[in-house]
Structure formats: structure tokens, C-alpha cells
Design an enzyme around this catalytic site. Structure first.
Site, short mmCIF file in Angstrom:
data_model
loop_
_atom_site.label_atom_id
_atom_site.label_comp_id
_atom_site.label_asym_id
_atom_site.label_seq_id
_atom_site.Cartn_x
_atom_site.Cartn_y
_atom_site.Cartn_z
N ASP A 1 9.27 2.78 -0.20
CA ASP A 1 8.23 3.46 0.57
C ASP A 1 8.39 3.02 2.02
OD1 ASP A 1 6.07 4.54 1.79
OD2 ASP A 1 4.56 3.67 0.44
N LYS B 1 4.27 8.77 8.99
CA LYS B 1 3.98 8.15 10.30
C LYS B 1 4.96 8.60 11.41
CE LYS B 1 0.93 4.76 8.48
NZ LYS B 1 1.01 4.16 7.15
N TYR C 1 0.85 -1.18 0.00
CA TYR C 1 0.00 0.00 0.00
C TYR C 1 0.89 1.23 0.00
CZ TYR C 1 -3.29 3.57 1.69
OH TYR C 1 -4.07 4.70 1.84
C1 LIG Z 1 0.39 4.75 5.77
C2 LIG Z 1 1.12 4.54 4.53
C3 LIG Z 1 1.04 5.44 3.45
C4 LIG Z 1 0.07 6.59 3.44
O1 LIG Z 1 0.35 7.50 4.44
P1 LIG Z 1 -0.82 8.50 4.93
O2 LIG Z 1 -0.13 9.38 5.91
O3 LIG Z 1 -1.88 7.63 5.50
O4 LIG Z 1 -1.27 9.23 3.73
C5 LIG Z 1 1.85 5.23 2.37
N1 LIG Z 1 2.71 4.20 2.32
C6 LIG Z 1 2.83 3.32 3.33
C7 LIG Z 1 3.83 2.21 3.23
C8 LIG Z 1 2.02 3.45 4.46
O5 LIG Z 1 2.10 2.56 5.43
#
Ligand SMILES: *Cc1c(COP(=O)(O)O)cnc(C)c1O
Length: 462
Positions: free
Chosen positions: A270, A298, A175
Site C-alpha cells: 500500500d 495522494k 492504515y
Molecule cells: C491515506 C491512505 C489511505 C486512504 O486513502 P484515502 O484517499 O484517504 O481514502 C490508504 N492507505 C494509506 C497507506 C494511506 O496513507
């Protein structure tokens, strides 16, 4: 005899239950009270689609109405009904120091006294960037944004702008936030163009995204053959943690690095979850692999909205105003959010921080696994750093989304409810991982283990 009586009572209760979906808890005991939460939920449904501002919060895959949280402190949270829980969701990862950490709170309050936002540079942005860059050899320059989604979306644009290519490749089971080109899922076949996984994403956007399975070298080779010189970037969660915990081998990640280099394709890690989680340098440091662009979110904001993308000075030189790739943000580098990030990252840099946190998590995961294995339960605890995932499986490793049995989620649903009734809060979906913070003490974890053992006994009750 007593047991039969209880069974009869249960079935009578079930007969008269209005909510067919919700039998009384499997122990026969009533669930914890969710009266206030239910009231708030009724209201919130009139304000927000599904009553929430982010879909997974709606408890669609577990029992009951969502809990409305009133406060958090350390590893504990309290809901609107006053129920207390040990929290393993930790706001989906950001709270690696637990809730309301005094150092973070103090710094935020101190900075807030001077105003909330200026739309002009502040020294705090330099301070957070310095903390990050001095202690992370994998990026040399960065840009702050306000969420993980924004970081990834910008990184993709940067990769396209830098390489002059349009296609990107992602993996099923990773994701990357909710931007259009990433809301795509695999079709059938080894290498496929993405099919949109959300209404509102044009087919033509999804057609720029190639989707393949994780941990599959053959599919990767095939994609690079089929789309030679067209792939701007491959994006991966090096520690895929949004669809269970699909740990990849270092060897596979290294292979990915090599095939990208050979094809002039940028590799994007990511690290919105893994960054500052599996170590200060995230998965890049954990596996010692140099990606071309890294995204963070995060943890970096200490509980406030911060995202970031970083790369070499050369690649970052393509970002405006230095280069032609446009990207901007009214609240980017917001001083209050920077303050929270500075305070949190400073704590993470204390010597032994990760050693202690990771050891605690390992012990927690191993003792739950020992319990489940001794009873021959079809249950595995996968973990890395301070991330864990409860999987109802007997496979020793799961590295690809296809290996998850969707029907196993029914077991998670029962476990989630039993855990809530025992004061343990997990994110409300079996596809989500759990997080341990430095605020979880040995005593908290022992208490949680007992609740988990009891809940597993109920899930697997014959
Ligand atoms: C949470 C997450 C996102 C999106 O971040 P938001 O702050 O919710 O927009 C993107 N990539 C990864 C791997 C994530 O865990």
C-alpha cells in the site's frame, strides 16, 4: 520577580478561564486569534458529525478549534483569521510540489475548459498511465479509481479473486483506508483475528482479517502455519507512515516477500503515502522489492481525488471487464483529476527532483535532532525521503506500534500549539507524519527550525 508575577497572572487567568482544557499558551502569551475559525466551526458542527468531513481534522488531540483554511500558495497556508503558516501537512501528503503549483493549476484550468466528466474514456487517462508505467518497473497495468481507500479495497478484492482465497493479513500500525475488512485491530496474542476498530463492521468480516505486529518474523511464520493455504494477500505499508513513522528493515520486507511467494499469497504494497514520495517508484523502488499488487493515492492526483492499483498484466487480467473481479467508478479517470496528476508527475520526473527534496529533508531532520540531542531532550526525528516524524522518545528506532508511548502525545499537544503560535502548521496529531514539498525553501525551513527549537524548549521546560 518578574517571572513570579507572570506565574501569578497565569494562574489567575486559569482560574477565570471558561475552557478548563485550554490554559493560555505556555509562554504566557495569548494564542493566535482563531475567532473566524471558531465561528465557522460552530456552524460546521451543525452540518457535519464533529464539524468535519474526515475525523483527524477535528483537532481532538491538540489544543483549540480546527483552523479553517482560506488559501494556500507554495509552502504557505492562510486560515480564515488571516494567520499565515508554513505548512508541513501538505493536505496529508498529496502536495509534494506545494500549494497551487503553477504547472498543475495551468493544466487543470486548460483541461477544465473542455468539460468536467464524460463517463467515457479520454486520452488523458492514457497519458497519466503512460507517465506512470514507463517510469515504474514494478507494475505493468493499472486501474484508476478516486481515492486511496477505493484503491486498497479493490486490490484486496483482486487478490481474493485471483487466488480464490478469503483471508488477508495486515499489520497493527498500518492504515489502509476505511473499507470494512481493514478497519480491524489486533487482539491480544501473537497472531489474532482482527477485532473491529469501528462500529458497523460485522465481526464476520473482521474474522477474515488476521492482524499481527510489524517487524516480527515469528508472528508472520506462525500466521502462515496456522492459516496455511488460506491467506489471499498480505498487505503492508512498506513505509508505515500512518501511526508514526515505523520504518522497517529491507531485510524484513524481503523476508515478507519470500514467505508470501512460498505460500502462494500475494504481497500488496500500500503505497498511498510512499508512492512518488520516497522516489518516483515509491518504496518498491526504494527497497527494490517486487510486490504483486501496488496501490497509490495522494500524490498521484496532484491534489485532486485519484487512486490507482496496479500489478502484472496477468493479475490485472482478472479485473472486469477482462476478468471476473468486478470494480467500477462513475468518476474514475476523471479528466480534471488526470490533468492534475499528469502535471504533478511530470515535475517529479525532472532530473534531481528527489535528490534535492530528500537532501533538504535530511538536513532539516538532522539539525533538529542535533539541537534536541545537545539539550538531552527525549525527542527523536525519524525521516525517510521527504517524510518526517517527531517522536517524544529516547529509542533510536521504532518499528512496531507497541513501541510508541501514548503518554508522549501530551508533549506533542503542547508542541503543536506552540508551533501554531509561531506560524508553523503540523497535522493535528502526534501519530501523523509531516511532509516537506519542493516549495519549502531553505529560508522557510530555517524559519521553521527556529520555531521548532523554541517550542521544544517550552515542551521540555523544567
Ligand atoms: C491515506 C491512505 C489511505 C486512504 O486513502 P484515502 O484517499 O484517504 O481514502 C490508504 N492507505 C494509506 C497507506 C494511506 O496513507
Amino acid at each position: 520577580m518578574v517571572y513570579r508575577l507572570k506565574e501569578m497572572l497565569d494562574s489567575i487567568k486559569k482560574m477565570f478561564s471558561v475552557e478548563g482544557d485550554e490554559p493560555v499558551s505556555s509562554t504566557g502569551k495569548p494564542d493566535i486569534s482563531r475567532e473566524k475559525s471558531a465561528e465557522l466551526y460552530e456552524k460546521s458542527k451543525t452540518y457535519f458529525p464533529g464539524g468535519v468531513n474526515s475525523p483527524v481534522r477535528a483537532f481532538k488531540s491538540v489544543y483549540g478549534t480546527p483552523l479553517f483554511i482560506a488559501k494556500g500558495d507554495g509552502c504557505q497556508i492562510w486560515d480564515a483569521d488571516g494567520n499565515q503558516f508554513i505548512d508541513f501537512c501538505c493536505s496529508w501528503g498529496p502536495l509534494i510540489l506545494g500549494h497551487n503549483h503553477p504547472k498543475v493549476k495551468e493544466k487543470v484550468i486548460e483541461v477544465m475548459q473542455n468539460g468536467m466528466s464524460f463517463g467515457a474514456p479520454t486520452a488523458l487517462e492514457n497519458e497519466l498511465a503512460e507517465l506512470l508505467l514507463k517510469n515504474n518497473k514494478y507494475i505493468k497495468k493499472l486501474r484508476f479509481v478516486s481515492s486511496g481507500t477505493e484503491a486498497v479495497m479493490s486490490a484486496i478484492r483482486l487478490a481474493r479473486g485471483f487466488t480464490g482465497r478469503d483471508k488477508i493479513l495486515k499489520f497493527e500500525g498500518c492504515y489502509h483506508g476505511h473499507s470494512d475488512s481493514l478497519l480491524v485491530k489486533a487482539g491480544s496474542g501473537l497472531v489474532t483475528f482482527g477485532e473491529t476498530s469501528s462500529a458497523g463492521v460485522p465481526k464476520s468480516f473482521a474474522a477474515e482479517t488476521i492482524v499481527i505486529g510489524l517487524d516480527d518474523k515469528e508472528a508472520l511464520q506462525k500466521a502462515f502455519e496456522e492459516f496455511k493455504d488460506q491467506i489471499a494477500a498480505v498487505i503492508i505499508e512498506p513505509v508505515p507512515a500512518n501511526n508514526g513513522l515505523l520504518l522497517q528493515s529491507k531485510e524484513y520486507l524481503q523476508y515478507l516477500r519470500e514467505i508470501c511467494s512460498q505460500n502462494g499469497t500475494l504481497l500488496i504494497f500500500d503505497e498511498v503515502i510512499s508512492g512518488f514520495r520516497v522516489g518516483f517508484e515509491g518504496a518498491a523502488g526504494y527497497y527494490d522489492i517486487q510486490p504483486d499488487i501496488i496501490t497509490y493515492g495522494k500524490i498521484i492526483g496532484g491534489g485532486l481525488p485519484v487512486g490507482c492499483y496496479g500489478a502484472s498484466a496477468e493479475i490485472m487480467g482478472s479485473v472486469s471487464p477482462e476478468g471476473p473481479v468486478y470494480q467500477a467508478g462513475t468518476l474514475s479517470g476523471n479528466p480534471v483529476a488526470m490533468a492534475a496528476g499528469i502535471a504533478q508527475l511530470t515535475e517529479l520526473l525532472r532530473s534531481g527532483f528527489y535528490r534535492d527534496l530528500n537532501a533538504k529533508t535530511e538536513e532539516f531532520a538532522e539539525s533538529i535532532q542535533r539541537f534536541a540531542s545537545a539539550k538531552s531532550y527525549k525527542f527523536k526525528v525519524f525521516s525517510i525521503g521527504s517524510i518526517f516524524w517527531f517522536a517524544f522518545t529516547d529509542q533510536d528506532s521504532i518499528s512496531n506500534a507497541d513501541q510508541i508511548d501514548p503518554s508522549s502525545m501530551e508533549k506533542f499537544k503542547v508542541m503543536h500549539r506552540e508551533l501554531l503560535n509561531r506560524g508553523i502548521y503540523l497535522g493535528p496529531s502526534g501519530y501523523e507524519v509531516g511532509f516537506i514539498s519542493s516549495a519549502h525553501t531553505k529560508v522557510d525551513l530555517e524559519k521553521a527550525k527556529r520555531a521548532i527549537f523554541e517550542s521544544l524548549d517550552i515542551v521540555f521546560r523544567k
